[in-house]
Motif scaffolding. Structure first.
Motif, PDB file in Angstrom:
ATOM      1  N   THR A 167      -8.638  -6.070 -14.742  1.00 39.07           N
ATOM      2  CA  THR A 167      -7.226  -5.705 -14.752  1.00 39.07           C
ATOM      3  C   THR A 167      -6.733  -5.473 -16.172  1.00 39.07           C
ATOM      4  O   THR A 167      -7.092  -6.224 -17.094  1.00 39.07           O
ATOM      5  CB  THR A 167      -6.367  -6.801 -14.107  1.00 39.07           C
ATOM      6  OG1 THR A 167      -6.856  -7.069 -12.785  1.00 39.07           O
ATOM      7  CG2 THR A 167      -4.906  -6.383 -14.015  1.00 39.07           C
ATOM      8  N   CYS A 187      -8.425   2.401 -17.788  1.00 38.21           N
ATOM      9  CA  CYS A 187      -8.942   1.726 -16.588  1.00 38.21           C
ATOM     10  C   CYS A 187     -10.032   2.549 -15.915  1.00 38.21           C
ATOM     11  O   CYS A 187     -11.058   1.998 -15.480  1.00 38.21           O
ATOM     12  CB  CYS A 187      -7.796   1.462 -15.599  1.00 38.21           C
ATOM     13  SG  CYS A 187      -6.649   0.171 -16.098  1.00 38.21           S
ATOM     14  N   LYS A 233     -10.004  -2.317 -12.057  1.00 32.69           N
ATOM     15  CA  LYS A 233      -9.484  -2.075 -10.715  1.00 32.69           C
ATOM     16  C   LYS A 233      -7.974  -1.878 -10.672  1.00 32.69           C
ATOM     17  O   LYS A 233      -7.465  -1.171  -9.802  1.00 32.69           O
ATOM     18  CB  LYS A 233      -9.855  -3.252  -9.792  1.00 32.69           C
ATOM     19  CG  LYS A 233     -11.349  -3.426  -9.584  1.00 32.69           C
ATOM     20  CD  LYS A 233     -11.620  -4.634  -8.687  1.00 32.69           C
ATOM     21  CE  LYS A 233     -13.110  -4.837  -8.481  1.00 32.69           C
ATOM     22  NZ  LYS A 233     -13.380  -6.034  -7.638  1.00 32.69           N
ATOM     23  N   ARG A 234      -7.263  -2.533 -11.590  1.00 27.98           N
ATOM     24  CA  ARG A 234      -5.803  -2.535 -11.526  1.00 27.98           C
ATOM     25  C   ARG A 234      -5.194  -2.352 -12.910  1.00 27.98           C
ATOM     26  O   ARG A 234      -5.799  -2.726 -13.923  1.00 27.98           O
ATOM     27  CB  ARG A 234      -5.280  -3.858 -10.935  1.00 27.98           C
ATOM     28  CG  ARG A 234      -5.537  -4.057  -9.469  1.00 27.98           C
ATOM     29  CD  ARG A 234      -5.032  -5.415  -9.009  1.00 27.98           C
ATOM     30  NE  ARG A 234      -5.703  -6.510  -9.700  1.00 27.98           N
ATOM     31  CZ  ARG A 234      -6.895  -6.982  -9.368  1.00 27.98           C
ATOM     32  NH1 ARG A 234      -7.559  -6.443  -8.350  1.00 27.98           N
ATOM     33  NH2 ARG A 234      -7.449  -7.977 -10.034  1.00 27.98           N
ATOM     34  N   GLU A 251      -1.416  -3.411 -14.375  1.00 29.55           N
ATOM     35  CA  GLU A 251      -0.102  -4.019 -14.166  1.00 29.55           C
ATOM     36  C   GLU A 251       0.723  -3.799 -15.429  1.00 29.55           C
ATOM     37  O   GLU A 251       0.531  -4.502 -16.428  1.00 29.55           O
ATOM     38  CB  GLU A 251      -0.235  -5.515 -13.874  1.00 29.55           C
ATOM     39  CG  GLU A 251      -1.092  -5.828 -12.650  1.00 29.55           C
ATOM     40  CD  GLU A 251      -1.135  -7.313 -12.331  1.00 29.55           C
ATOM     41  OE1 GLU A 251      -0.301  -8.064 -12.891  1.00 29.55           O
ATOM     42  OE2 GLU A 251      -1.995  -7.721 -11.531  1.00 29.55           O
ATOM     43  N   HIS A 301       2.311  -1.601  -9.546  1.00 31.02           N
ATOM     44  CA  HIS A 301       0.951  -1.659 -10.055  1.00 31.02           C
ATOM     45  C   HIS A 301       0.191  -0.386  -9.686  1.00 31.02           C
ATOM     46  O   HIS A 301       0.467   0.248  -8.662  1.00 31.02           O
ATOM     47  CB  HIS A 301       0.192  -2.859  -9.476  1.00 31.02           C
ATOM     48  CG  HIS A 301       0.774  -4.187  -9.844  1.00 31.02           C
ATOM     49  ND1 HIS A 301       0.310  -5.374  -9.315  1.00 31.02           N
ATOM     50  CD2 HIS A 301       1.784  -4.526 -10.685  1.00 31.02           C
ATOM     51  CE1 HIS A 301       1.011  -6.388  -9.817  1.00 31.02           C
ATOM     52  NE2 HIS A 301       1.913  -5.895 -10.640  1.00 31.02           N
ATOM     53  N   TRP A 302      -0.770  -0.058 -10.518  1.00 30.69           N
ATOM     54  CA  TRP A 302      -1.677   1.066 -10.259  1.00 30.69           C
ATOM     55  C   TRP A 302      -3.023   0.505  -9.821  1.00 30.69           C
ATOM     56  O   TRP A 302      -3.519  -0.478 -10.386  1.00 30.69           O
ATOM     57  CB  TRP A 302      -1.831   1.891 -11.532  1.00 30.69           C
ATOM     58  CG  TRP A 302      -2.800   3.035 -11.443  1.00 30.69           C
ATOM     59  CD1 TRP A 302      -2.540   4.313 -11.049  1.00 30.69           C
ATOM     60  CD2 TRP A 302      -4.198   3.013 -11.790  1.00 30.69           C
ATOM     61  NE1 TRP A 302      -3.675   5.082 -11.125  1.00 30.69           N
ATOM     62  CE2 TRP A 302      -4.709   4.316 -11.569  1.00 30.69           C
ATOM     63  CE3 TRP A 302      -5.062   2.024 -12.257  1.00 30.69           C
ATOM     64  CZ2 TRP A 302      -6.034   4.642 -11.822  1.00 30.69           C
ATOM     65  CZ3 TRP A 302      -6.393   2.343 -12.495  1.00 30.69           C
ATOM     66  CH2 TRP A 302      -6.857   3.645 -12.266  1.00 30.69           C
ATOM     67  N   HIS A 303      -3.621   1.120  -8.794  1.00 31.12           N
ATOM     68  CA  HIS A 303      -4.922   0.682  -8.297  1.00 31.12           C
ATOM     69  C   HIS A 303      -5.936   1.814  -8.421  1.00 31.12           C
ATOM     70  O   HIS A 303      -5.666   2.956  -8.038  1.00 31.12           O
ATOM     71  CB  HIS A 303      -4.824   0.228  -6.835  1.00 31.12           C
ATOM     72  CG  HIS A 303      -4.123  -1.088  -6.682  1.00 31.12           C
ATOM     73  ND1 HIS A 303      -2.751  -1.208  -6.677  1.00 31.12           N
ATOM     74  CD2 HIS A 303      -4.611  -2.360  -6.543  1.00 31.12           C
ATOM     75  CE1 HIS A 303      -2.423  -2.477  -6.541  1.00 31.12           C
ATOM     76  NE2 HIS A 303      -3.518  -3.194  -6.451  1.00 31.12           N
ATOM     77  N   ASN A 304      -7.074   1.474  -8.950  1.00 35.47           N
ATOM     78  CA  ASN A 304      -8.154   2.439  -9.161  1.00 35.47           C
ATOM     79  C   ASN A 304      -8.879   2.690  -7.838  1.00 35.47           C
ATOM     80  O   ASN A 304      -9.428   1.770  -7.235  1.00 35.47           O
ATOM     81  CB  ASN A 304      -9.130   1.884 -10.196  1.00 35.47           C
ATOM     82  CG  ASN A 304     -10.112   2.926 -10.691  1.00 35.47           C
ATOM     83  OD1 ASN A 304     -10.263   3.998 -10.101  1.00 35.47           O
ATOM     84  ND2 ASN A 304     -10.771   2.622 -11.793  1.00 35.47           N
ATOM     85  N   ARG A 305      -8.890   3.941  -7.414  1.00 33.09           N
ATOM     86  CA  ARG A 305      -9.563   4.307  -6.167  1.00 33.09           C
ATOM     87  C   ARG A 305     -10.948   4.883  -6.404  1.00 33.09           C
ATOM     88  O   ARG A 305     -11.494   5.596  -5.569  1.00 33.09           O
ATOM     89  CB  ARG A 305      -8.709   5.314  -5.402  1.00 33.09           C
ATOM     90  CG  ARG A 305      -7.270   4.851  -5.163  1.00 33.09           C
ATOM     91  CD  ARG A 305      -7.192   3.653  -4.244  1.00 33.09           C
ATOM     92  NE  ARG A 305      -7.524   4.002  -2.870  1.00 33.09           N
ATOM     93  CZ  ARG A 305      -7.557   3.134  -1.868  1.00 33.09           C
ATOM     94  NH1 ARG A 305      -7.278   1.863  -2.099  1.00 33.09           N
ATOM     95  NH2 ARG A 305      -7.861   3.524  -0.661  1.00 33.09           N
ATOM     96  N   PRO A 327      -3.106   5.208  -1.805  1.00 39.69           N
ATOM     97  CA  PRO A 327      -3.679   3.853  -1.800  1.00 39.69           C
ATOM     98  C   PRO A 327      -2.950   2.977  -0.781  1.00 39.69           C
ATOM     99  O   PRO A 327      -1.772   3.145  -0.526  1.00 39.69           O
ATOM    100  CB  PRO A 327      -3.411   3.358  -3.231  1.00 39.69           C
ATOM    101  CG  PRO A 327      -3.168   4.581  -4.053  1.00 39.69           C
ATOM    102  CD  PRO A 327      -2.554   5.569  -3.116  1.00 39.69           C
TER     103      PRO A 327
END
Length: 375
Positions: free
Chosen positions: A274, A302, A308-309, A311, A164-168, A374
């Motif tokens: 998401t 995103c 935020k994510r 998937e 998964h990618w998470h937005n920082r 992250p």
């Protein structure tokens, strides 16, 4: 007992989901039933559980009688084989899941007033398994709150990893690239440049922005991809269009064109926070196009929309180099035969140890610069 989600009042069902998770929406699950995607000859028979108090639906679970293990993404083929070798039937079994969708989310739907209703649903699933004389019941891709409910049960826990990618909090795609190690940043820029050099442009449309010929192209590409890999394309064109009509702003389509012709497409769904990458197809091979359509366009979306994510789907170690890191996914398994339950538990223990080692190895290849990786 219900014979489909479509039998249950849509508003009552969606109230129990308690968020806008697209794959648990009544429109999504009932659409699978009504548009020819859930069929016994595919190994799926819908039989959702609903718990009622004073005539009101207070808890529910999407449940299916499965004649095989296709479309589940939690692999138990070896368990079925062990049953067969011992002259026993593993199928049919019960499955609490979203068909064809390896997406974490609520499975024990209890709304805001949870109380002991998750426990009641678990007991109801166990009772149905017993009454029907089935080998087992399974709950796949459970969210954390559902997982807690199984801690005091005899269900066997199992886990795996997705990427998964998470937005920082990045301001734009270039900010995201700046958080990566120089080599990874350079590779992504090169891949995106290859797509542009091939004369391919990408645009994003929501479900209510897609024309009829675009829906036709999206489904044709999806179908061709499944055919090419020897799999059956269970999702019908009518189902895709149904999603566009019933949840239009939760449909996010990436259309890839050359000279005004759609040569590739990726179809995603989204919630408030998401993005879920789902179906991809291309009619010709263009270097970097899969990464552009399935990953980079989604990441950019995103960031621009404050999600935020991201998937993007199951499996794929190649996702790591593009900013996606391993995240735990959970499943739980009720095996009626105590002998098989013990044997499976013994097999799951070393599997878990190996998966932990696998994640540690994966994290050594994180693309993020050390100071901005992250958590």
């Amino acid at each position: 007992m219900h014979t489909g989600v479509a039998e249950i009042d849509a508003q009552s069902w969606d109230k129990l989901v308690a968020n806008d998770h697209p794959f648990l929406a009544h429109a999504f699950l009932s659409g699978l039933e009504k548009k020819g995607c859930i069929r016994q000859d595919y190994g799926w028979q819908s039989c959702p559980i609903g718990l009622y108090e004073s005539g009101q639906l207070v808890a529910a679970a999407p449940l299916y009688l499965k004649g095989n293990s296709h479309g589940e993404f939690v692999f138990d083929w070896s368990w079925a084989s062990a049953y067969e070798r011992n002259g026993l039937n593993y199928y049919p079994k019960l499955l609490c899941a979203v068909p064809y969708s390896p997406v974490t989310g609520p499975r024990l739907l209890v709304g805001a007033a949870a109380g002991n209703r998750r426990d009641d649903l678990i007991a109801a699933i166990e009772q149905r398994t017993e009454e029907m004389g089935l080998s087992s019941a399974h709950l796949n891709f459970a969210e954390a709150a559902d997982g807690v409910a199984f801690e005091e049960s005899r269900w066997l826990p199992r886990f795996d990893w997705q990427f998964h990618w998470h937005n920082r909090g990045w301001g734009d795609f270039d900010d995201f690239l700046a958080a990566l190690k120089p080599k990874k940043r350079k590779n992504i820029r090169q891949e995106r440049a290859q797509v542009a050099a091939a004369g391919v442009s990408c645009e994003i449309r929501h479900g209510d922005e897609l024309a009829d010929d675009e829906w036709c192209a999206i489904h044709a590409l999806y179908r061709a991809t499944f055919d090419a890999h020897g799999n059956y394309p269970a999702l019908t064109d009518d189902f895709f269009r149904h999603l566009g009509q019933t949840m239009p702003r939760q449909i996010v389509a990436v259309l890839c064109r050359r000279e005004n012709r759609i040569i590739a497409a990726a179809l995603c769904l989204r919630s408030a926070d998401t993005l879920y990458g789902r179906y991809w197809g291309a009619e010709e091979q263009v270097s970097g196009l899969h990464f552009e359509a399935c990953y980079y366009q989604g990441i950019d979306y995103c960031i621009r929309h404050g999600l935020k994510r991201f998937e993007p789907g199951a499996q794929g170690e190649h996702k790591i180099a593009r900013g996606f890191l391993p995240v735990l996914t959970r499943s739980f398994h009720h095996i009626r035969d105590s002998r098989f339950a013990a044997a499976i538990a013994d097999a799951l223990a070393p599997e878990a140890e190996e998966l932990e080692r696998y994640r540690n190895e994966l994290m050594l290849h994180s693309p993020y610069a050390e100071t901005s990786a992250p958590s």
